[in-house]
Motif scaffolding. Structure first.
Motif, PDB file in Angstrom:
ATOM      1  N   GLU A 196       0.847  -1.189   0.000  1.00  0.00           N
ATOM      2  CA  GLU A 196       0.000   0.000   0.000  1.00  0.00           C
ATOM      3  C   GLU A 196       0.885   1.243   0.000  1.00  0.00           C
ATOM      4  O   GLU A 196       1.862   1.311   0.736  1.00  0.00           O
ATOM      5  N   ASN A 237     -17.147   3.674  -6.073  1.00  0.00           N
ATOM      6  CA  ASN A 237     -18.159   3.557  -5.031  1.00  0.00           C
ATOM      7  C   ASN A 237     -18.867   4.914  -4.908  1.00  0.00           C
ATOM      8  O   ASN A 237     -18.688   5.644  -3.944  1.00  0.00           O
ATOM      9  N   LYS A 305     -13.579   2.592   0.957  1.00  0.00           N
ATOM     10  CA  LYS A 305     -13.117   2.267  -0.387  1.00  0.00           C
ATOM     11  C   LYS A 305     -13.839   3.144  -1.396  1.00  0.00           C
ATOM     12  O   LYS A 305     -15.068   3.171  -1.451  1.00  0.00           O
ATOM     13  N   GLU A 308     -11.804   0.988  -7.401  1.00  0.00           N
ATOM     14  CA  GLU A 308     -10.962  -0.181  -7.692  1.00  0.00           C
ATOM     15  C   GLU A 308     -10.749  -0.222  -9.198  1.00  0.00           C
ATOM     16  O   GLU A 308     -11.672   0.012  -9.969  1.00  0.00           O
ATOM     17  N   GLU A 319      -6.667  -0.513  -5.496  1.00  0.00           N
ATOM     18  CA  GLU A 319      -7.817  -0.063  -4.707  1.00  0.00           C
ATOM     19  C   GLU A 319      -7.466   1.284  -4.098  1.00  0.00           C
ATOM     20  O   GLU A 319      -6.336   1.483  -3.659  1.00  0.00           O
ATOM     21  N   LEU A 321      -8.554   3.873  -1.099  1.00  0.00           N
ATOM     22  CA  LEU A 321      -9.340   4.095   0.126  1.00  0.00           C
ATOM     23  C   LEU A 321      -9.041   5.495   0.615  1.00  0.00           C
ATOM     24  O   LEU A 321      -7.887   5.947   0.554  1.00  0.00           O
ATOM     25  N   THR A 357      -8.143  11.905  -4.708  1.00  0.00           N
ATOM     26  CA  THR A 357      -9.092  12.009  -3.599  1.00  0.00           C
ATOM     27  C   THR A 357      -9.081  13.449  -3.080  1.00  0.00           C
ATOM     28  O   THR A 357      -8.025  14.074  -2.983  1.00  0.00           O
ATOM     29  N   THR A 384      -5.148   8.889   2.438  1.00  0.00           N
ATOM     30  CA  THR A 384      -5.584   8.098   1.290  1.00  0.00           C
ATOM     31  C   THR A 384      -4.618   6.939   1.120  1.00  0.00           C
ATOM     32  O   THR A 384      -3.410   7.104   1.310  1.00  0.00           O
ATOM     33  N   TYR A 386      -3.444   3.927  -1.617  1.00  0.00           N
ATOM     34  CA  TYR A 386      -3.452   3.257  -2.919  1.00  0.00           C
ATOM     35  C   TYR A 386      -2.910   1.855  -2.665  1.00  0.00           C
ATOM     36  O   TYR A 386      -1.733   1.701  -2.347  1.00  0.00           O
ATOM     37  N   ARG A 387      -3.785   0.868  -2.736  1.00  0.00           N
ATOM     38  CA  ARG A 387      -3.375  -0.517  -2.411  1.00  0.00           C
ATOM     39  C   ARG A 387      -3.240  -1.332  -3.708  1.00  0.00           C
ATOM     40  O   ARG A 387      -4.188  -1.410  -4.479  1.00  0.00           O
TER      41      ARG A 387
END
Ligand code: BGC
Length: 391
Positions: A196, A237, A305, A308, A319, A321, A357, A384, A386-387
């Motif tokens: 991440e 989302n 989340k 994606e 992903e 978040l 974001t 934030t 970034y995974r």
């Protein structure tokens, strides 16, 4: 000279094996630093490489806090750099002076657009530099002429058990680019052992000011320079977005995405509907819009989340978040092939996408949007993640 008690034979072999095993298991988060060259004004910039225990790497320069490389595995374990960017500080400076892609950069004091480059706060009108004019209408974009993407940040390396980090600090002076108040900004990047890239933003001020910080990385999950991102599959989302006018400023309406090419509530290829006849897509030259993240009952600033992205050839997954209320999905419509990237290949239209974001554009002029005003005594704090993974 021979060491007097050096073990020999089977003992030596066993010790060598133990040492080798120790080296292998000693892959721990680490950070290294090297010169990234000299800015036009003579100041030196550094390049920090964060490595985690599984071999992923993220390189960041303290010039603009720019993420220069993100090296992560695909489904077969092959590593590739999935971030668009340049090899030299000169190329970043040149880009900032002309086309302004903001590759990988930290963006502030206000990420995204402010209409006409002005806003009124506590009865006082603040005038900002205008540095962008979609549809021929001037606005302030990404902090102005010399935003946080073009300043040299103080940097301090950090290492923890399961992450390597870089803490960046910048003091944005009262009046800089027209913004009120001395803004003391700290951004910490972490590369964790879960692959991440975590970005923590914090700021305090001595006068009320808008603050909207983000990162402007462009991703291509097949690898930077490989080509179009239109086959990447995106899920957002978000059931609503903020339609814009031809100057890419929100009209103020919060519109449902249902039944439009902006509906990514189910996975859809980015390119699937990008050429649909649609007034909003025409304004953006493709996707360049702000979605309102469905945060459900999540507490303010809790990570939820937001997005994606799946890349079918390599299986890489990104992903996103965030604790922010909104996300700008921009699919590189303005990349024009003029700039060759790290691998020497020109970055053409739609060869990278951003998921920034943030709070929605023009919030200081939009009373119905969540406030972006930070006041003395308050602390701006947001994160934030970034995974990266593969399937
Ligand atoms: C904006 C685009 C802009 C780009 C600059 C994005 O955040 O949404 O409109 O052209 O930044 O590279």
């Amino acid at each position: 000279m021979k060491k007097p008690n050096a073990p020999r034979g089977p003992v030596a072999a066993a010790l060598a094996l133990i040492a080798a095993a120790a080296t292998l298991s000693a892959a721990q988060p680490a950070i290294t630093m090297k010169s990234f060259g000299t800015l036009r004004d003579g100041r030196a910039a550094q390049l920090y490489t964060l490595a985690n225990s599984s071999g992923a790497k993220v390189a960041i320069t303290n010039y603009g806090g720019i993420v220069v490389r993100i090296i992560v595995p695909d489904r077969d374990g092959n590593l590739a750099d999935v971030a668009l960017g340049y090899d030299t500080i000169g190329a970043y400076e040149k880009d900032g002076a002309t086309s302004g892609t903001y590759f990988g950069a930290l963006i502030g004091r206000y990420g995204n657009r402010i209409a006409r480059g002005q806003f009124t706060l506590d009865g006082k009108t603040c005038k900002l530099a205008t540095n962008n004019d979609p549809g021929g209408i001037p606005c302030a974009l990404h902090g102005g002429r010399v935003g946080f993407d073009k300043v040299l940040w103080d940097a301090a390396p950090l290492v923890e058990k399961d992450a390597a980090g870089l803490r960046l600090r910048y003091l944005s002076k009262d009046g800089e680019e027209g913004y009120p108040g001395n803004l003391d900004v700290t951004v910490t990047y972490w590369l964790t052992d879960r692959n991440e890239l975590r970005i923590e933003y914090a700021a305090t001020t001595d006068k009320a000011t808008p603050v909207n910080l983000t990162n402007h990385s462009y991703f291509n999950l097949r690898g930077e320079g490989i080509g179009s991102i239109l086959d990447h599959v995106l899920t957002l989302n978000a059931a609503r977005y903020t339609p814009v006018d031809k100057g890419l400023i929100p009209t103020g309406e919060i519109a449902p995405v249902a039944g439009t090419p902006f509906d990514f509530t189910k996975p859809r290829a980015i390119g699937e509907r990008i050429n649909d006849a649609n007034g909003q897509l025409a304004f953006g030259g493709g996707y360049d819009h702000n979605w309102i993240i469905d945060r459900g009952t999540a507490r303010a600033r809790a990570l939820v989340k937001a997005a994606e992205v799946y890349e079918p050839v390599t299986g890489r997954v990104l992903e996103v978040l965030t604790g922010e209320p909104a996300i700008q999905f921009y699919c590189g419509n303005f990349l024009d092939g003029k700039n060759a990237g790290k691998s020497g290949i020109a970055y053409g239209k739609r060869t990278g996408f951003c998921l920034e974001t943030q709070h929605s554009p023009d919030s200081p002029n939009q009373p119905s949007f969540p406030s972006t005003i930070l006041r003395p005594g308050e602390r701006y704090e947001t994160a934030t993640v970034y995974r990266f993974s593969a399937r």
